[in-house]
Design a protein around this motif. Structure first.
Motif, PDB file in Angstrom:
ATOM      1  N   GLU A  31      -2.607  15.217  -2.444  1.00 33.26           N
ATOM      2  CA  GLU A  31      -4.055  15.385  -2.599  1.00 33.26           C
ATOM      3  C   GLU A  31      -4.721  14.066  -2.978  1.00 33.26           C
ATOM      4  O   GLU A  31      -5.774  13.693  -2.424  1.00 33.26           O
ATOM      5  CB  GLU A  31      -4.325  16.450  -3.657  1.00 33.26           C
ATOM      6  N   GLU A  32      -4.094  13.337  -3.902  1.00 37.13           N
ATOM      7  CA  GLU A  32      -4.658  12.043  -4.312  1.00 37.13           C
ATOM      8  C   GLU A  32      -4.632  11.044  -3.151  1.00 37.13           C
ATOM      9  O   GLU A  32      -5.559  10.241  -2.985  1.00 37.13           O
ATOM     10  CB  GLU A  32      -3.868  11.482  -5.488  1.00 37.13           C
ATOM     11  N   ALA A  33      -3.559  11.104  -2.343  1.00 32.89           N
ATOM     12  CA  ALA A  33      -3.448  10.184  -1.217  1.00 32.89           C
ATOM     13  C   ALA A  33      -4.556  10.424  -0.197  1.00 32.89           C
ATOM     14  O   ALA A  33      -5.145   9.462   0.348  1.00 32.89           O
ATOM     15  CB  ALA A  33      -2.074  10.341  -0.557  1.00 32.89           C
ATOM     16  N   GLU A  34      -4.873  11.690   0.061  1.00 32.24           N
ATOM     17  CA  GLU A  34      -5.944  12.003   1.017  1.00 32.24           C
ATOM     18  C   GLU A  34      -7.307  11.544   0.483  1.00 32.24           C
ATOM     19  O   GLU A  34      -8.140  11.021   1.235  1.00 32.24           O
ATOM     20  CB  GLU A  34      -5.944  13.494   1.321  1.00 32.24           C
ATOM     21  N   GLU A  35      -7.544  11.745  -0.810  1.00 32.29           N
ATOM     22  CA  GLU A  35      -8.800  11.272  -1.405  1.00 32.29           C
ATOM     23  C   GLU A  35      -8.899   9.747  -1.329  1.00 32.29           C
ATOM     24  O   GLU A  35      -9.976   9.181  -1.064  1.00 32.29           O
ATOM     25  CB  GLU A  35      -8.874  11.720  -2.864  1.00 32.29           C
ATOM     26  N   MET A  36      -7.761   9.098  -1.519  1.00 33.74           N
ATOM     27  CA  MET A  36      -7.747   7.644  -1.489  1.00 33.74           C
ATOM     28  C   MET A  36      -8.005   7.124  -0.066  1.00 33.74           C
ATOM     29  O   MET A  36      -8.681   6.098   0.125  1.00 33.74           O
ATOM     30  CB  MET A  36      -6.395   7.143  -2.003  1.00 33.74           C
ATOM     31  N   LEU A  37      -7.500   7.851   0.944  1.00 37.98           N
ATOM     32  CA  LEU A  37      -7.769   7.480   2.335  1.00 37.98           C
ATOM     33  C   LEU A  37      -9.272   7.551   2.638  1.00 37.98           C
ATOM     34  O   LEU A  37      -9.815   6.703   3.351  1.00 37.98           O
ATOM     35  CB  LEU A  37      -6.987   8.389   3.286  1.00 37.98           C
ATOM     36  N   ASP A  38      -9.919   8.587   2.097  1.00 35.62           N
ATOM     37  CA  ASP A  38     -11.372   8.709   2.277  1.00 35.62           C
ATOM     38  C   ASP A  38     -12.100   7.521   1.650  1.00 35.62           C
ATOM     39  O   ASP A  38     -13.039   6.960   2.245  1.00 35.62           O
ATOM     40  CB  ASP A  38     -11.872  10.018   1.651  1.00 35.62           C
ATOM     41  N   MET A  39     -11.657   7.134   0.457  1.00 34.31           N
ATOM     42  CA  MET A  39     -12.286   6.011  -0.233  1.00 34.31           C
ATOM     43  C   MET A  39     -12.079   4.709   0.534  1.00 34.31           C
ATOM     44  O   MET A  39     -13.006   3.898   0.705  1.00 34.31           O
ATOM     45  CB  MET A  39     -11.700   5.887  -1.639  1.00 34.31           C
ATOM     46  N   LEU A  40     -10.856   4.514   1.046  1.00 32.03           N
ATOM     47  CA  LEU A  40     -10.562   3.290   1.795  1.00 32.03           C
ATOM     48  C   LEU A  40     -11.358   3.236   3.098  1.00 32.03           C
ATOM     49  O   LEU A  40     -11.821   2.158   3.517  1.00 32.03           O
ATOM     50  CB  LEU A  40      -9.060   3.207   2.091  1.00 32.03           C
ATOM     51  N   ALA A  41     -11.508   4.400   3.748  1.00 31.64           N
ATOM     52  CA  ALA A  41     -12.292   4.446   4.988  1.00 31.64           C
ATOM     53  C   ALA A  41     -13.729   4.020   4.727  1.00 31.64           C
ATOM     54  O   ALA A  41     -14.356   3.313   5.540  1.00 31.64           O
ATOM     55  CB  ALA A  41     -12.230   5.854   5.578  1.00 31.64           C
ATOM     56  N   TYR A  42     -14.274   4.434   3.589  1.00 30.86           N
ATOM     57  CA  TYR A  42     -15.636   4.042   3.221  1.00 30.86           C
ATOM     58  C   TYR A  42     -15.718   2.529   3.038  1.00 30.86           C
ATOM     59  O   TYR A  42     -16.665   1.865   3.514  1.00 30.86           O
ATOM     60  CB  TYR A  42     -16.048   4.762   1.944  1.00 30.86           C
ATOM     61  N   GLU A  43     -14.713   1.967   2.359  1.00 33.41           N
ATOM     62  CA  GLU A  43     -14.701   0.521   2.132  1.00 33.41           C
ATOM     63  C   GLU A  43     -14.564  -0.252   3.446  1.00 33.41           C
ATOM     64  O   GLU A  43     -15.145  -1.325   3.621  1.00 33.41           O
ATOM     65  CB  GLU A  43     -13.544   0.147   1.187  1.00 33.41           C
ATOM     66  N   LEU A  44     -13.780   0.314   4.382  1.00 33.24           N
ATOM     67  CA  LEU A  44     -13.535  -0.361   5.657  1.00 33.24           C
ATOM     68  C   LEU A  44     -14.591  -0.041   6.705  1.00 33.24           C
ATOM     69  O   LEU A  44     -14.586  -0.610   7.803  1.00 33.24           O
ATOM     70  CB  LEU A  44     -12.148   0.013   6.183  1.00 33.24           C
TER      71      LEU A  44
END
Length: 580
Positions: A130-143
């Motif tokens: 669950e944390e990994a999926e949330e982190m992917l969302d955050m990274l996508a926003y940054e990228l």
């Protein structure tokens, strides 16, 4: 004289020398103490020494990577994590998640994304999914692009089989779990998780020597395997080995689990071992770490609080359980009991089990409302099923006889396997084996059966079963058959079922000192009358005596004995061996 005195003094001083074991555990303990004091430099030094002592221990390596990350040395931390995956434990997939965090802290978002995708491909339902999926969302926003998602990957066959075995364990199907796990560890001898679950399967079925051997195999390859050490401590306590148990408990108390799964294992083990203050601390820590704690975790905290005399806190947590799981009887039962226990002295207050279920005594007291002596919730309860296995392996003659008779009411595939295996034990009493043959016949198990009887290995066909029945049982079975034949067409299935239950309970209570059967019909008439009376049917002893062509005095005499069987509480009759 002076020389003798000096020599004695020197010997005394020599005896006072204490040798320190500077092993990995020693340095690990020093590192944890340094962390508690926020001395990261010392903690790093001690974790490095622990890794040097045990370079193949992934836990030490993970701790080293963790402290490097805490100190902001992210690249060094990732070097350690890569070493784990390349040389120590390629299956420790959480390393990919830790590496992603380090990469993100170094603003290398694309690399962090790669690590997270890899982690989710390997562990789609992992601890950090669950944390990994949330982190992917955050990274996508940054990228500035759409979030990446891992491609669906078929579950590895060995992992699927292991999960299947775990589901068997949780359902109380211990023999199926044992068969699956034995094959799995034969193919993958370094699969420690499967070995640890095989240990549990052996333990639940009372195969303590096999459980100990399996633990030994795990610890030979991995001396710091937490699950194996916890299992070993429980076995040491069961075997009454206080010294070994004490040594293991002291070691486990110093353990600082890195993963939530390990923390759960350690907490529950401490509870089983009666180390309730440690269990309380660990369960409270889990409550802080879990994002969405299950009702069962609040129950564990409540039990640990109660067992450490924190009664007000226990009440608070059981109220939380009641709100989270309103359909469960468990929190309401304990909240009501708290009112009763409030008047007890400290010595009278019981120690509670950590299992998220009603106490056995409460479950069994509810059986009086049932027409079946073993409802599904009892038949399928892993702990109760385990108690049957234990009793059949370690009980006395009478206890084993009780278990075999109770198996008739469970009547599933595993019961057939257990009884067939029991028939082949050369050291068991032949009378018990003949009762097992009778139960196998009653549950419709396929013939032929192999058995060691009178010291000989024999094969018994279906037409030979009557010859192998206990002599006393053959006569008493005729009583039941006579009763059921006379009841046929006049009573429904519930009445017929109760006749069998009452008769089995009567035999169990009076064996081996059964009354003499002078006339089968007299007992059959008495059994029919007791069933009719139990259901409020209009039937007199005189009329049932005429129906079976016996005297009413004979019926009355047998009725009094049968009614005693109805009055005895089933929990005392069937489950008195559970504490063993």
């Amino acid at each position: 004289m002076k020389k003798q005195h000096a020599d004695a003094k020197k010997q005394t001083q020599e005896r006072k020398v204490v040798r320190l074991r500077l092993d990995a555990s020693f340095f690990f303990e020093r590192a944890v103490r340094s962390l508690d004091r926020h001395r990261y430099d010392k903690a790093l030094k001690y974790f490095r020494l622990a890794v040097e002592k045990e370079p193949e221990n992934p836990v030490n390596q993970c701790n080293l990577a963790g402290i490097l990350s805490e100190m902001g040395r992210f690249e060094e931390s990732n070097d350690v994590l890569r070493t784990i995956l390349e040389k120590v434990d390629p299956e420790l997939n959480e390393c990919w998640f830790y590496m992603a965090n380090n990469a993100a802290n170094m603003d290398d978002f694309e690399q962090a994304e790669e690590y997270l995708v890899h982690y989710l491909q390997e562990e789609p339902e992992g601890e950090f999914a669950e944390e990994a999926e949330e982190m992917l969302d955050m990274l996508a926003y940054e990228l500035g692009r759409q979030p990446r998602r891992p491609e669906a990957k078929p579950k590895k066959e060995w992992l699927r089989r292991h999960e299947e075995a775990r589901s068997y364990l949780e359902a109380g199907n211990f023999l199926q779990a044992t068969e699956t796990l034995k094959k799995l560890v034969e193919e993958y001898p370094d699969f420690s998780a499967a070995m640890n679950n095989l240990t549990l399967a052996y333990y639940y079925t009372g195969e303590l020597d096999k459980a100990m051997d399996t633990i030994g195999q795990v610890l030979k390859e991995d001396p710091n395997n937490l699950h194996a050490l916890c299992n070993l401590a429980v076995l040491a306590q069961h075997n009454g080995d206080r010294e070994h148990r004490g040594q293991l408990v002291e070691m486990l108390k110093k353990w600082a689990p890195y993963h939530l799964e390990h923390m759960y294992k350690l907490a529950t083990t401490m509870g089983i071992l009666g180390e309730h203050p440690v269990a309380y601390r660990l369960f409270k820590q889990l409550l802080k770490l879990e994002r969405n704690p299950e009702p069962s975790l609040f129950h564990y905290v409540a039990v640990a609080a109660f067992n450490t005399k924190r009664f007000a806190e226990a009440k608070k947590y059981w109220r939380v359980v009641r709100n989270l799981d309103p359909s469960s009887e468990i929190p309401g039962f304990y909240l009501n009991q708290l009112e009763t226990w409030a008047d007890y002295s400290p010595q009278q207050v019981p120690t509670l089990s950590y299992h998220y279920q009603l106490p056995f005594e409460e479950q069994f007291s509810q059986l009086d409302q049932q027409t079946d002596p073993l409802p599904d919730q009892i038949k399928q309860n892993p702990l109760i099923r385990s108690s049957f296995f234990w009793a059949l392996n370690h009980g006395d003659f009478e206890t084993k006889m009780q278990v075999i008779q109770v198996f008739e009411w469970i009547a599933d595939r595993e019961v057939e396997q257990v009884l067939k295996s029991f028939l082949m034990r050369a050291d068991e009493d032949d009378e018990l084996k003949r009762m097992a043959l009778y139960v196998l016949k009653r549950v419709g198990a396929d013939t032929p059966y192999r058995a060691v009887l009178d010291g000989r290995d024999v094969t018994i066909q279906s037409y030979e079963l009557s010859q192998e029945m206990p002599s006393w049982l053959e006569t008493w079975e005729r009583v039941l058959n006579c009763c059921l034949e006379r009841m046929s067409g006049q009573y429904d299935i519930t009445h017929m079922n109760d006749a069998q239950i009452i008769w089995a309970e009567f035999l169990r209570q009076h064996h081996p000192h059964l009354p003499e059967v002078r006339k089968v019909e007299g007992w059959a008439a008495a059994l029919e009358y007791v069933v009719a009376r139990l259901h409020g049917l209009s039937l007199t002893q005189e009329s049932v005596a005429r129906k079976h062509d016996v005297s009413s005095s004979t019926v009355g005499r047998h009725v009094r004995l049968l009614e005693q069987a109805c009055r005895v509480q089933r929990k005392d009759a069937q489950f008195s061996w559970h504490s063993k």
